[in-house]
Design an enzyme around this catalytic site. Structure first.
Site, mmCIF file in Angstrom:
data_model
loop_
_atom_site.group_PDB
_atom_site.id
_atom_site.type_symbol
_atom_site.label_atom_id
_atom_site.label_comp_id
_atom_site.label_asym_id
_atom_site.label_seq_id
_atom_site.Cartn_x
_atom_site.Cartn_y
_atom_site.Cartn_z
ATOM 1 N N LYS A 175 0.838 -1.207 0.000
ATOM 2 C CA LYS A 175 0.000 0.000 0.000
ATOM 3 C C LYS A 175 0.876 1.261 0.000
ATOM 4 C CE LYS A 175 -1.553 -1.682 3.755
ATOM 5 N NZ LYS A 175 -2.207 -1.978 5.040
ATOM 6 N N THR A 208 -6.673 9.221 9.054
ATOM 7 C CA THR A 208 -6.403 7.970 8.337
ATOM 8 C C THR A 208 -6.322 6.784 9.295
ATOM 9 O OG1 THR A 208 -4.045 8.481 8.461
ATOM 10 C CG2 THR A 208 -5.175 9.057 6.401
ATOM 11 N N GLY A 210 -7.134 3.520 10.673
ATOM 12 C CA GLY A 210 -7.880 2.356 10.195
ATOM 13 C C GLY A 210 -7.949 2.202 8.686
ATOM 14 N N THR A 211 -7.183 3.005 7.930
ATOM 15 C CA THR A 211 -7.260 2.870 6.458
ATOM 16 C C THR A 211 -6.817 1.478 5.998
ATOM 17 O OG1 THR A 211 -5.078 3.911 6.307
ATOM 18 C CG2 THR A 211 -6.972 5.321 5.864
ATOM 19 N N GLY A 212 -5.733 0.984 6.617
ATOM 20 C CA GLY A 212 -5.203 -0.313 6.191
ATOM 21 C C GLY A 212 -6.168 -1.447 6.507
ATOM 22 N N CYS A 213 -6.747 -1.411 7.710
ATOM 23 C CA CYS A 213 -7.710 -2.448 8.110
ATOM 24 C C CYS A 213 -8.908 -2.426 7.157
ATOM 25 C CB CYS A 213 -8.228 -2.198 9.526
ATOM 26 S SG CYS A 213 -6.936 -2.134 10.775
HETATM 27 N N1 ADP Z 1 -4.037 10.361 2.304
HETATM 28 C C1 ADP Z 1 -4.549 9.385 1.542
HETATM 29 N N2 ADP Z 1 -5.306 9.684 0.459
HETATM 30 C C2 ADP Z 1 -5.817 8.693 -0.314
HETATM 31 N N3 ADP Z 1 -5.633 7.381 -0.075
HETATM 32 C C3 ADP Z 1 -4.892 7.023 0.998
HETATM 33 C C4 ADP Z 1 -4.321 7.994 1.876
HETATM 34 N N4 ADP Z 1 -3.650 7.341 2.874
HETATM 35 C C5 ADP Z 1 -3.814 6.027 2.642
HETATM 36 N N5 ADP Z 1 -4.539 5.818 1.509
HETATM 37 C C6 ADP Z 1 -4.958 4.521 0.967
HETATM 38 O O1 ADP Z 1 -5.483 3.777 2.062
HETATM 39 C C7 ADP Z 1 -5.111 2.395 1.952
HETATM 40 C C8 ADP Z 1 -4.299 2.012 3.192
HETATM 41 O O2 ADP Z 1 -2.978 2.476 3.025
HETATM 42 P P1 ADP Z 1 -1.908 2.781 4.154
HETATM 43 O O3 ADP Z 1 -2.284 4.043 4.829
HETATM 44 O O4 ADP Z 1 -0.587 2.727 3.474
HETATM 45 O O5 ADP Z 1 -2.090 1.547 5.132
HETATM 46 P P2 ADP Z 1 -1.946 1.430 6.709
HETATM 47 O O6 ADP Z 1 -3.201 1.975 7.317
HETATM 48 O O7 ADP Z 1 -1.786 -0.042 6.922
HETATM 49 O O8 ADP Z 1 -0.734 2.218 7.107
HETATM 50 C C9 ADP Z 1 -4.349 2.275 0.633
HETATM 51 O O9 ADP Z 1 -5.248 1.925 -0.398
HETATM 52 C C10 ADP Z 1 -3.805 3.689 0.434
HETATM 53 O O10 ADP Z 1 -3.540 3.951 -0.907
HETATM 54 C C1 MP5 Z 2 -6.793 -3.194 16.981
HETATM 55 C C2 MP5 Z 2 -6.069 -2.485 15.905
HETATM 56 N N1 MP5 Z 2 -5.739 -3.148 14.774
HETATM 57 C C3 MP5 Z 2 -5.067 -2.511 13.787
HETATM 58 C C4 MP5 Z 2 -4.714 -1.188 13.899
HETATM 59 C C5 MP5 Z 2 -3.935 -0.503 12.800
HETATM 60 O O1 MP5 Z 2 -4.662 0.495 12.187
HETATM 61 P P1 MP5 Z 2 -4.341 1.037 10.719
HETATM 62 O O2 MP5 Z 2 -5.316 0.384 9.795
HETATM 63 O O3 MP5 Z 2 -4.552 2.516 10.803
HETATM 64 O O4 MP5 Z 2 -2.934 0.679 10.376
HETATM 65 C C6 MP5 Z 2 -5.082 -0.513 15.086
HETATM 66 N N2 MP5 Z 2 -4.756 0.786 15.259
HETATM 67 N N3 MP5 Z 2 -5.744 -1.185 16.064
#
Ligand code: ADP
Ligand code: MP5
Length: 270
Positions: A175, A208, A210-213
């Site tokens: 990602k 952002t 929880g975006t990854g989850c």
């Molecule tokens: N500021 C942003 N604007 C648009 N899309 C985003 C943004 N931040 C994250 N994403 C998208 O959200 C999803 C989760 O990405 P990321 O933030 O890298 O994961 P995580 O939450 O695990 O750190 C991906 O599809 C990424 O492209």
């Molecule tokens: C219980 C739990 N699981 C996962 C995440 C990661 O969150 P993110 O999707 O922002 O990386 C979190 N903050 N808490």
């Protein structure tokens, strides 16, 4: 009526933006029946993680078995797994039930910097769980830990994807949320032969959490419906883009995304 069913094995986020709560909301919005096996309860809000309370191995095993023997998920997602023992158990149960649609989100650190996975558990993640995954969805810092390399350029991202593929997953999704700022955010999918990119407009926001989850849960939901990995990622990308853009603006820190934006805005992907 066929009911698509998805199981998430992850940590609970009391703040409702990430973890089990994000997964269930996403499943529901995408018309999938969601089930859970909780690894740890976290006391968490948009400001950070105030407490982590792991459940016992027995509690985790019993939850997985209860769901497996009766409700039979079509896809299974893993999130926060906390320690090596839990990872070993989850891998063993996946093999026992012959589950194939496995989405591994290798959660390590919360956005506020708190650890959600013990350091010594990374090895178990690599050796026990990654080889069972249909898709793994690391963010850039997680991909760096898993490969031992720095990822700063697109070429390095591709190289890391190849290294991660060698750990045994069928598809690797790196990602792009943590990429140095640019107007687009690029997620990279690799299946051992072909690279696909999924792009979105980068939203300048601190909300952002929880975006990854949410993204991995949307992939899981679509795969539980029988969609291909590429189709599932396409829908998940539209889902997370809508959830980030249509922000709720709640909480004093890194706020959650809007899980109902995709449905509210009648977004369709094909
Ligand atoms: N500021 C942003 N604007 C648009 N899309 C985003 C943004 N931040 C994250 N994403 C998208 O959200 C999803 C989760 O990405 P990321 O933030 O890298 O994961 P995580 O939450 O695990 O750190 C991906 O599809 C990424 O492209
Ligand atoms: C219980 C739990 N699981 C996962 C995440 C990661 O969150 P993110 O999707 O922002 O990386 C979190 N903050 N808490």
């Amino acid at each position: 009526m066929t009911v698509s069913r998805a199981l998430t094995i992850a940590g609970s986020d009391s703040g409702g933006g990430a973890g089990i709560q994000a997964d269930l909301k996403t499943f529901q919005e995408l018309g999938v029946f969601g089930m859970t096996a909780i690894t740890a309860v976290t006391a968490q809000n948009t400001l950070g993680v105030q407490g982590v309370y792991p459940l016992t191995i027995e509690a985790l095993k019993t939850q997985i078995d209860s769901v497996a023997v009766d409700l039979q998920p079509n896809a299974v997602k893993t999130g926060m797994l906390f320690n090596a023992e839990m990872i070993q158990l989850v891998a063993e149960r996946i093999r026992y039930y012959n589950w194939e649609n496995i989405i591994v989100d290798p959660v390590m650190i919360a956005k506020g910097g708190q650890s959600l996975l013990q350091e010594e558990a990374v090895e178990a993640l690599i050796t026990s769980l990654m080889p069972l995954a249909k898709v793994i969805t690391p963010n850039i810092p997680e991909a760096e830990v898993l490969t031992g390399m720095k990822i700063q350029t697109f070429e390095q991202k591709k190289e890391a994807a190849k290294k991660l593929f060698d750990l045994g997953a069928t598809f690797v999704m790196i990602k792009g949320g943590h990429d140095p700022n640019g107007e687009v955010v690029i997620d990279l999918l690799y299946d051992g032969q072909r690279f696909d990119t999924f792009e979105g407009v980068r939203k300048e926001t601190k909300h952002t959490h929880g975006t990854g989850c949410t993204f991995a849960a949307a992939i899981t939901a679509e795969m539980s419906k029988g969609k291909s990995v590429r189709e599932a990622v396409k829908t998940a990308k539209a889902f997370i883009q809508a959830a980030i853009e249509d922000q709720l603006g709640i909480g004093g820190g890194h706020g959650p995304t809007n899980h109902w934006a995709f449905k509210k805005n009648n977004i369709t992907t094909v």
